[in-house]
Design a protein around this motif. Sequence first.
Motif, PDB file in Angstrom:
ATOM      1  N   ILE A 181     -20.070  -9.331  -5.527  1.00  0.00           N
ATOM      2  CA  ILE A 181     -19.841  -8.023  -6.131  1.00  0.00           C
ATOM      3  C   ILE A 181     -18.453  -7.894  -6.737  1.00  0.00           C
ATOM      4  N   THR A 182     -18.411  -7.396  -7.960  1.00  0.00           N
ATOM      5  CA  THR A 182     -17.147  -7.043  -8.603  1.00  0.00           C
ATOM      6  C   THR A 182     -17.283  -5.644  -9.191  1.00  0.00           C
ATOM      7  N   GLY A 183     -16.167  -4.940  -9.263  1.00  0.00           N
ATOM      8  CA  GLY A 183     -16.197  -3.589  -9.815  1.00  0.00           C
ATOM      9  C   GLY A 183     -15.095  -2.755  -9.211  1.00  0.00           C
ATOM     10  N   LEU A 184     -15.115  -1.473  -9.508  1.00  0.00           N
ATOM     11  CA  LEU A 184     -14.111  -0.566  -8.962  1.00  0.00           C
ATOM     12  C   LEU A 184     -14.166  -0.576  -7.439  1.00  0.00           C
ATOM     13  N   SER A 185     -13.003  -0.612  -6.814  1.00  0.00           N
ATOM     14  CA  SER A 185     -12.909  -0.622  -5.358  1.00  0.00           C
ATOM     15  C   SER A 185     -12.644   0.788  -4.852  1.00  0.00           C
ATOM     16  N   SER A 186     -13.612   1.325  -4.113  1.00  0.00           N
ATOM     17  CA  SER A 186     -13.421   2.643  -3.515  1.00  0.00           C
ATOM     18  C   SER A 186     -12.238   2.635  -2.549  1.00  0.00           C
ATOM     19  N   TYR A 187     -12.080   1.546  -1.839  1.00  0.00           N
ATOM     20  CA  TYR A 187     -10.998   1.406  -0.861  1.00  0.00           C
ATOM     21  C   TYR A 187      -9.639   1.460  -1.540  1.00  0.00           C
ATOM     22  N   ASP A 188      -9.486   0.769  -2.666  1.00  0.00           N
ATOM     23  CA  ASP A 188      -8.186   0.639  -3.319  1.00  0.00           C
ATOM     24  C   ASP A 188      -7.925   1.704  -4.378  1.00  0.00           C
ATOM     25  N   SER A 189      -8.965   2.172  -5.051  1.00  0.00           N
ATOM     26  CA  SER A 189      -8.770   3.111  -6.155  1.00  0.00           C
ATOM     27  C   SER A 189      -8.949   4.566  -5.748  1.00  0.00           C
ATOM     28  N   LEU A 190      -9.881   4.834  -4.821  1.00  0.00           N
ATOM     29  CA  LEU A 190     -10.145   6.211  -4.372  1.00  0.00           C
ATOM     30  C   LEU A 190      -9.620   6.462  -2.965  1.00  0.00           C
ATOM     31  N   PHE A 191      -9.105   5.402  -2.328  1.00  0.00           N
ATOM     32  CA  PHE A 191      -8.506   5.488  -0.983  1.00  0.00           C
ATOM     33  C   PHE A 191      -9.516   5.961   0.060  1.00  0.00           C
ATOM     34  N   CYS A 192     -10.745   5.489  -0.105  1.00  0.00           N
ATOM     35  CA  CYS A 192     -11.832   5.833   0.817  1.00  0.00           C
ATOM     36  C   CYS A 192     -12.241   4.591   1.600  1.00  0.00           C
ATOM     37  N   ASP A 193     -11.981   4.599   2.885  1.00  0.00           N
ATOM     38  CA  ASP A 193     -12.427   3.501   3.745  1.00  0.00           C
ATOM     39  C   ASP A 193     -13.811   3.863   4.282  1.00  0.00           C
ATOM     40  N   SER A 194     -14.778   3.892   3.368  1.00  0.00           N
ATOM     41  CA  SER A 194     -16.116   4.384   3.712  1.00  0.00           C
ATOM     42  C   SER A 194     -16.818   3.486   4.717  1.00  0.00           C
ATOM     43  N   ARG A 195     -16.498   2.210   4.757  1.00  0.00           N
ATOM     44  CA  ARG A 195     -17.077   1.337   5.777  1.00  0.00           C
ATOM     45  C   ARG A 195     -16.678   1.797   7.169  1.00  0.00           C
ATOM     46  N   LEU A 196     -15.438   2.232   7.321  1.00  0.00           N
ATOM     47  CA  LEU A 196     -14.959   2.721   8.618  1.00  0.00           C
ATOM     48  C   LEU A 196     -15.798   3.895   9.109  1.00  0.00           C
ATOM     49  N   TRP A 197     -16.199   4.768   8.190  1.00  0.00           N
ATOM     50  CA  TRP A 197     -16.961   5.951   8.603  1.00  0.00           C
ATOM     51  C   TRP A 197     -18.283   5.562   9.251  1.00  0.00           C
ATOM     52  N   LEU A 198     -18.901   4.508   8.730  1.00  0.00           N
ATOM     53  CA  LEU A 198     -20.117   4.001   9.364  1.00  0.00           C
ATOM     54  C   LEU A 198     -19.795   3.317  10.683  1.00  0.00           C
ATOM     55  N   GLN A 199     -18.793   2.468  10.675  1.00  0.00           N
ATOM     56  CA  GLN A 199     -18.492   1.673  11.858  1.00  0.00           C
ATOM     57  C   GLN A 199     -18.054   2.539  13.034  1.00  0.00           C
ATOM     58  N   GLU A 200     -17.349   3.634  12.739  1.00  0.00           N
ATOM     59  CA  GLU A 200     -16.871   4.521  13.797  1.00  0.00           C
ATOM     60  C   GLU A 200     -17.847   5.654  14.108  1.00  0.00           C
ATOM     61  N   GLY A 201     -18.950   5.726  13.405  1.00  0.00           N
ATOM     62  CA  GLY A 201     -19.913   6.799  13.642  1.00  0.00           C
ATOM     63  C   GLY A 201     -19.383   8.163  13.257  1.00  0.00           C
ATOM     64  N   LEU A 202     -18.563   8.237  12.204  1.00  0.00           N
ATOM     65  CA  LEU A 202     -17.959   9.501  11.787  1.00  0.00           C
ATOM     66  C   LEU A 202     -18.880  10.311  10.892  1.00  0.00           C
ATOM     67  N   VAL A 203     -19.968   9.701  10.454  1.00  0.00           N
ATOM     68  CA  VAL A 203     -20.992  10.402   9.687  1.00  0.00           C
ATOM     69  C   VAL A 203     -22.332  10.162  10.370  1.00  0.00           C
ATOM     70  N   ASP A 204     -23.266  11.052  10.106  1.00  0.00           N
ATOM     71  CA  ASP A 204     -24.622  10.853  10.619  1.00  0.00           C
ATOM     72  C   ASP A 204     -25.452  10.027   9.648  1.00  0.00           C
ATOM     73  N   TYR A 205     -25.113  10.118   8.384  1.00  0.00           N
ATOM     74  CA  TYR A 205     -25.729   9.244   7.395  1.00  0.00           C
ATOM     75  C   TYR A 205     -24.726   8.977   6.283  1.00  0.00           C
ATOM     76  N   LEU A 206     -24.852   7.812   5.687  1.00  0.00           N
ATOM     77  CA  LEU A 206     -24.029   7.455   4.537  1.00  0.00           C
ATOM     78  C   LEU A 206     -24.957   7.152   3.366  1.00  0.00           C
ATOM     79  N   THR A 207     -24.583   7.670   2.200  1.00  0.00           N
ATOM     80  CA  THR A 207     -25.376   7.473   0.987  1.00  0.00           C
ATOM     81  C   THR A 207     -24.513   6.795  -0.067  1.00  0.00           C
ATOM     82  N   PRO A 208     -24.328   5.484   0.030  1.00  0.00           N
ATOM     83  CA  PRO A 208     -23.573   4.805  -1.028  1.00  0.00           C
ATOM     84  C   PRO A 208     -24.286   4.995  -2.362  1.00  0.00           C
ATOM     85  N   GLN A 209     -23.533   5.344  -3.379  1.00  0.00           N
ATOM     86  CA  GLN A 209     -24.120   5.578  -4.699  1.00  0.00           C
ATOM     87  C   GLN A 209     -24.376   4.217  -5.357  1.00  0.00           C
ATOM     88  N   LEU A 210     -25.579   3.722  -5.184  1.00  0.00           N
ATOM     89  CA  LEU A 210     -25.940   2.395  -5.688  1.00  0.00           C
ATOM     90  C   LEU A 210     -26.597   2.546  -7.058  1.00  0.00           C
TER      91      LEU A 210
END
Length: 396
Positions: free
Chosen positions: A266-295
């Motif tokens: 995968i290549t493309g805009l990095s949410s982690y680096d460009s939007l400062f969103c560590d969205s993987r952490l939210w899943l790993q830590e159970g901080l959300v009940d569901y995650l909807t990555p915009q695929l």
Amino acid sequence: MMSSLCESESSNVTCCFSLNQTEKQEFRAIWIATVFNIDWPSSSMISVTQQQTELLNILNMMERLNMNAVIFQVRPAGDALYASTLEPWSIYLTGDHGVPPSPLWDPLAFIVDEAHKRNIEVHAWINPYRARLSSATYELASNHMAKRFATYAYSYANQIWMDPGSSEIQDFIGEVVEDIINRYAVDGIHMDDYFYPYSDGTEFPDHATYARFQEQGGTLNLNDWRRSNVNSLVYSLNRRIHTIRPKVKFGISPFGIWKNGFPPSITGLSSYDSLFCDSRLWLQEGLVDYLTPQLYWQIDPPAQSYSALLKWWIQQTSRGRHVYPGNAVYRLTGTTNWSVTEIVRQIHLTRSMSDRLALGNIFFSAKQIMQNIQGIQGQLAILYQEKAITPIMSWL
């Protein structure tokens, strides 16, 4: 897994199949975007009766197609498409920022009532930091957050954006969410990909807030500090929501790529680096009940592959939180002009991973389905010919 699959999903998109018991728990949702009147209302100038009729038409279509959840945008830019006690009425509802509808009505109360009659969940969709969008020229109402917290309101990319590093702003967003879940029988709170803004090539002007953080002994570098600010809001909202109403679901739909190279193709805009969103952490830590990555990409191209990204995302959900990928039905029109076959294949692919917590799909957005672009309603009627409940979340 499906108990009966068509032999070639790409060549025969109208094939029938039976759902097993697992797949009868399936999230089948659409986003209703109100910003710029993308989906609803069609115009801020139509009558209240017409606005209500348009909402009912969407819900009736969803009921016919056995869909079971709607993500309804109630706070596009520090404003409200409901009777907020904290923020001004939205210009996208009334045509005049801060002016209530006439005759007075409450779209959020209305859609919750009507959706629940049809066994459809309502997730209230808020945008936390966006205060005014590009091309918008209206004067902000006196009780708008950019007026109340002017120190933290920045002009950026022809927009007005609030500073995610401000604890005052974070607390205020928490109050907005608490107000919604205290006064409305919503089934969920939802945020999309807008935390820090997409870059216009210049630096986001939050250096004064960062300097105060450093003066108080903070040692994180600028980018880590920004990610920490976003994480802090997510932690806080998760706690607030489940303390007040433990069964309300909390979901986020981040940009579909976490980082370049994850997974390796995968290549493309990095949410982690460009939007400062560590969205993987939210899943790993159970901080959300569901995650909807915009695929919002096709299955086959390797650089941004729907299938590769979906597989990667469900591998991150170590605490059992659900993944409901976002699907780009808007690409059925315009310059991309996807075939409806692509959307059908994506739903089949998602279902093939249901045993690994890919438990449904959310479609952006309502308009293309309402317009029945490329006969998509007929395809969804086949895919959703049996009713389904939204997936059970045992931790709630």
